[in-house]
Motif scaffolding. Structure first.
Motif, PDB file in Angstrom:
ATOM      1  N   LEU A 277       0.851  -1.197   0.000  1.00 20.53           N
ATOM      2  CA  LEU A 277       0.000   0.000   0.000  1.00 20.53           C
ATOM      3  C   LEU A 277       0.886   1.246   0.000  1.00 20.53           C
ATOM      4  CD1 LEU A 277      -2.717  -1.270   2.514  1.00 20.53           C
ATOM      5  CD2 LEU A 277      -2.685  -1.430   0.012  1.00 20.53           C
ATOM      6  N   THR A 278       0.747   2.024  -1.063  1.00 25.81           N
ATOM      7  CA  THR A 278       1.677   3.136  -1.280  1.00 25.81           C
ATOM      8  C   THR A 278       1.063   4.499  -1.011  1.00 25.81           C
ATOM      9  OG1 THR A 278       1.051   3.122  -3.606  1.00 25.81           O
ATOM     10  CG2 THR A 278       3.055   1.908  -3.009  1.00 25.81           C
ATOM     11  N   ASP A 279      -0.258   4.575  -0.896  1.00 21.38           N
ATOM     12  CA  ASP A 279      -0.898   5.864  -0.635  1.00 21.38           C
ATOM     13  C   ASP A 279      -2.254   5.628   0.010  1.00 21.38           C
ATOM     14  OD1 ASP A 279      -1.283   4.819  -3.341  1.00 21.38           O
ATOM     15  OD2 ASP A 279      -2.624   6.506  -3.663  1.00 21.38           O
ATOM     16  N   GLU A 280      -2.723   6.652   0.728  1.00 22.26           N
ATOM     17  CA  GLU A 280      -3.996   6.538   1.451  1.00 22.26           C
ATOM     18  C   GLU A 280      -5.046   7.353   0.711  1.00 22.26           C
ATOM     19  OE1 GLU A 280      -2.822   7.720   5.429  1.00 22.26           O
ATOM     20  OE2 GLU A 280      -1.266   6.163   5.392  1.00 22.26           O
ATOM     21  N   CYS A 281      -6.133   6.677   0.350  1.00 22.86           N
ATOM     22  CA  CYS A 281      -7.112   7.274  -0.565  1.00 22.86           C
ATOM     23  C   CYS A 281      -8.338   7.729   0.220  1.00 22.86           C
ATOM     24  CB  CYS A 281      -7.479   6.265  -1.638  1.00 22.86           C
ATOM     25  SG  CYS A 281      -6.027   5.535  -2.436  1.00 22.86           S
ATOM     26  N   ASP A 282      -8.154   8.805   0.986  1.00 18.98           N
ATOM     27  CA  ASP A 282      -9.234   9.340   1.809  1.00 18.98           C
ATOM     28  C   ASP A 282      -9.965  10.421   1.018  1.00 18.98           C
ATOM     29  OD1 ASP A 282     -10.902  10.518   3.606  1.00 18.98           O
ATOM     30  OD2 ASP A 282      -9.363  10.885   5.131  1.00 18.98           O
ATOM     31  N   PRO A 283     -11.193  10.142   0.567  1.00 17.47           N
ATOM     32  CA  PRO A 283     -11.892  11.115  -0.279  1.00 17.47           C
ATOM     33  C   PRO A 283     -12.156  12.444   0.433  1.00 17.47           C
ATOM     34  CG  PRO A 283     -13.328   9.263   0.285  1.00 17.47           C
ATOM     35  CD  PRO A 283     -11.973   8.915   0.794  1.00 17.47           C
ATOM     36  N   ASP A 284     -12.144  12.424   1.762  1.00 19.18           N
ATOM     37  CA  ASP A 284     -12.402  13.671   2.491  1.00 19.18           C
ATOM     38  C   ASP A 284     -11.127  14.458   2.798  1.00 19.18           C
ATOM     39  OD1 ASP A 284     -15.201  13.234   2.558  1.00 19.18           O
ATOM     40  OD2 ASP A 284     -14.856  11.720   4.116  1.00 19.18           O
ATOM     41  N   ASP A 285      -9.988  13.889   2.424  1.00 18.72           N
ATOM     42  CA  ASP A 285      -8.715  14.566   2.683  1.00 18.72           C
ATOM     43  C   ASP A 285      -7.696  14.057   1.673  1.00 18.72           C
ATOM     44  OD1 ASP A 285      -6.659  15.991   3.849  1.00 18.72           O
ATOM     45  OD2 ASP A 285      -6.264  14.471   5.393  1.00 18.72           O
ATOM     46  N   LEU A 286      -7.999  14.303   0.389  1.00 20.33           N
ATOM     47  CA  LEU A 286      -7.201  13.678  -0.669  1.00 20.33           C
ATOM     48  C   LEU A 286      -6.073  14.601  -1.120  1.00 20.33           C
ATOM     49  CD1 LEU A 286      -7.014  11.097  -2.341  1.00 20.33           C
ATOM     50  CD2 LEU A 286      -8.395  12.230  -4.091  1.00 20.33           C
ATOM     51  N   GLU A 287      -4.866  14.053  -1.071  1.00 23.17           N
ATOM     52  CA  GLU A 287      -3.709  14.812  -1.567  1.00 23.17           C
ATOM     53  C   GLU A 287      -3.476  14.463  -3.035  1.00 23.17           C
ATOM     54  OE1 GLU A 287      -0.450  13.940   1.079  1.00 23.17           O
ATOM     55  OE2 GLU A 287      -1.697  14.500   2.791  1.00 23.17           O
ATOM     56  N   PRO A 288      -2.971  15.436  -3.811  1.00 23.39           N
ATOM     57  CA  PRO A 288      -2.653  15.123  -5.215  1.00 23.39           C
ATOM     58  C   PRO A 288      -1.642  13.977  -5.288  1.00 23.39           C
ATOM     59  CG  PRO A 288      -2.488  17.481  -4.820  1.00 23.39           C
ATOM     60  CD  PRO A 288      -2.668  16.835  -3.481  1.00 23.39           C
ATOM     61  N   VAL A 289      -1.765  13.173  -6.336  1.00 25.68           N
ATOM     62  CA  VAL A 289      -0.881  12.012  -6.465  1.00 25.68           C
ATOM     63  C   VAL A 289       0.568  12.462  -6.640  1.00 25.68           C
ATOM     64  CG1 VAL A 289      -1.104  11.815  -8.962  1.00 25.68           C
ATOM     65  CG2 VAL A 289      -0.533   9.800  -7.628  1.00 25.68           C
ATOM     66  N   ASN A 290       1.456  11.656  -6.058  1.00 28.43           N
ATOM     67  CA  ASN A 290       2.877  11.923  -6.165  1.00 28.43           C
ATOM     68  C   ASN A 290       3.546  10.587  -6.520  1.00 28.43           C
ATOM     69  OD1 ASN A 290       5.582  12.276  -5.657  1.00 28.43           O
ATOM     70  ND2 ASN A 290       5.246  13.620  -3.897  1.00 28.43           N
ATOM     71  N   VAL A 291       3.817  10.414  -7.830  1.00 32.29           N
ATOM     72  CA  VAL A 291       4.311   9.107  -8.286  1.00 32.29           C
ATOM     73  C   VAL A 291       5.660   8.781  -7.664  1.00 32.29           C
ATOM     74  CG1 VAL A 291       5.014   7.741 -10.301  1.00 32.29           C
ATOM     75  CG2 VAL A 291       2.981   9.152 -10.427  1.00 32.29           C
ATOM     76  N   SER A 292       6.507   9.812  -7.458  1.00 27.49           N
ATOM     77  CA  SER A 292       7.808   9.485  -6.872  1.00 27.49           C
ATOM     78  C   SER A 292       7.640   9.043  -5.423  1.00 27.49           C
ATOM     79  CB  SER A 292       8.798  10.649  -7.014  1.00 27.49           C
ATOM     80  OG  SER A 292       8.333  11.757  -6.310  1.00 27.49           O
ATOM     81  N   GLU A 293       6.623   9.581  -4.731  1.00 28.59           N
ATOM     82  CA  GLU A 293       6.381   9.102  -3.356  1.00 28.59           C
ATOM     83  C   GLU A 293       5.842   7.672  -3.367  1.00 28.59           C
ATOM     84  OE1 GLU A 293       3.522  11.039  -0.756  1.00 28.59           O
ATOM     85  OE2 GLU A 293       4.321   9.870   0.917  1.00 28.59           O
ATOM     86  N   ILE A 294       4.974   7.371  -4.337  1.00 27.49           N
ATOM     87  CA  ILE A 294       4.465   6.001  -4.454  1.00 27.49           C
ATOM     88  C   ILE A 294       5.635   5.022  -4.625  1.00 27.49           C
ATOM     89  CG2 ILE A 294       3.235   4.460  -6.075  1.00 27.49           C
ATOM     90  CD1 ILE A 294       1.038   6.542  -6.276  1.00 27.49           C
ATOM     91  N   LEU A 295       6.578   5.389  -5.494  1.00 29.87           N
ATOM     92  CA  LEU A 295       7.731   4.510  -5.730  1.00 29.87           C
ATOM     93  C   LEU A 295       8.614   4.419  -4.491  1.00 29.87           C
ATOM     94  CD1 LEU A 295       8.657   5.496  -9.396  1.00 29.87           C
ATOM     95  CD2 LEU A 295       7.474   3.445  -8.617  1.00 29.87           C
ATOM     96  N   GLU A 296       8.722   5.552  -3.777  1.00 33.38           N
ATOM     97  CA  GLU A 296       9.556   5.577  -2.576  1.00 33.38           C
ATOM     98  C   GLU A 296       8.945   4.678  -1.490  1.00 33.38           C
ATOM     99  OE1 GLU A 296      10.413   6.673   1.248  1.00 33.38           O
ATOM    100  OE2 GLU A 296       9.038   8.194   0.479  1.00 33.38           O
ATOM    101  N   VAL A 297       7.635   4.756  -1.305  1.00 38.19           N
ATOM    102  CA  VAL A 297       6.966   3.904  -0.307  1.00 38.19           C
ATOM    103  C   VAL A 297       7.069   2.442  -0.727  1.00 38.19           C
ATOM    104  CG1 VAL A 297       4.805   3.385   0.896  1.00 38.19           C
ATOM    105  CG2 VAL A 297       5.389   5.757   0.388  1.00 38.19           C
TER     106      VAL A 297
END
Ligand code: HPA
Length: 271
Positions: free
Chosen positions: A232-252
């Motif tokens: 799991l590389t990112d948290e998909c909270d519709p009430d507090d959604l941050e813009p996607v960050n592909v480099s962070e996804i890869l880092e996680v």
């Protein structure tokens, strides 16, 4: 796809020394390091294998690696094919059929996914217990499918219960906290809107990603026991959604990868 093409792909790999692997492993985006643990590796680049689709996403190195892992012969896909790259369902699943013809009798799949269940955190591992196919098609929906296996494939328990139980035991033993849940597969490559994340939660998804389900369907069609693990590389909270960050996804993914490698290598030892 024809049987003749599958046979040519298989024979090419056999001629390179890919002799009777027992276990096939598919490594997801940012999760390629398991291949470093393989002893006496043999490498076949996808572009050299007859009738193989070609890898396009640059962070996929696109190769099959054969060798010994924990005393067992394995064949590992470093880099997979995605629908979002423009491939057909039959392309995406072609390598699974070839690995089956080489002789694998178990399949392990990994992927990077977003956490829909907000009790799950980025950096957690989720053992996939079930899935929802939102990819708008099937790798079994083609004219002559019956020449290759069943058409009406049972999906009442598509993830092998015995290997799932073993993964849970390994996680407990190694002190790895393991989430369990439902993986929803979308086509991508765009990430989801807030409304889509909300919908995914309502329909029962715990994680969302852009792969795995076609391969799992084909594994079941081939009666090949399969398990899948999501990083799991990112948290998909519709009430507090941050813009996607592909480099962070890869880092996680990179940071969490060692846990996945431990689960897979320990499972190989138990089989
Ligand atoms: N959605 C779809 N695929 C993904 C995600 C996501 O949030 N994170 C990693 N892969």
């Amino acid at each position: 796809m024809t049987q003749k093409q599958l046979d040519e792909s298989t024979q090419y790999l056999q001629s390179k020394g890919f002799h009777k692997p027992e276990i096939g492993i598919v490594l997801g985006t940012g999760l390629g390091k398991l291949v470093d643990e393989i002893e006496d590796p043999l490498v076949a680049h996808y572009h050299n294998i007859p009738f193989f689709p070609l890898a396009t996403v640059e962070f996929h190195s696109g190769k099959l690696v054969y060798g010994t892992l924990k005393g067992k012969k394995v064949v590992v896909m470093q880099g997979r094919f995605h629908l979002y790259e423009g491939y057909e369902f039959t392309d995406v699943t072609y390598p699974i059929r070839v690995m089956r013809q080489l002789g694998i009798n178990k399949l392990f799949i990994s992927n990077a996914a977003g956490a829909i269940n907000l009790n799950f955190k980025k950096g957690d591992i989720m053992l996939v217990e079930d899935h929802i196919n939102l990819q708008g098609g099937s790798p079994l929906a083609f004219k002559n499918v019956a020449e290759f296996g069943d058409r009406f494939v049972d999906m009442s328990d598509p993830y092998d219960p015995d290997m799932r139980k073993k993964i849970e035991q390994i996680a407990t033993k190694m002190g790895i906290s393991l989430q369990k849940g439902v993986y929803a597969a979308v086509v991508g490559p765009q990430l989801e809107t807030k409304a889509e994340y909300r919908m995914l939660k309502i329909i029962g998804a715990d994680a969302v990603g852009m792969s795995t389900v076609p391969e799992v369907i084909i594994a079941n069609h081939l009666r090949l026991p399969v398990i899948a693990v999501s990083v799991l590389t990112d948290e998909c909270d519709p009430d507090d959604l941050e813009p996607v960050n592909v480099s962070e996804i890869l880092e996680v993914a990179a940071r969490t990868e060692p846990k996945m490698i431990t689960l897979f290598t320990e499972l190989i030892q138990l089989l």
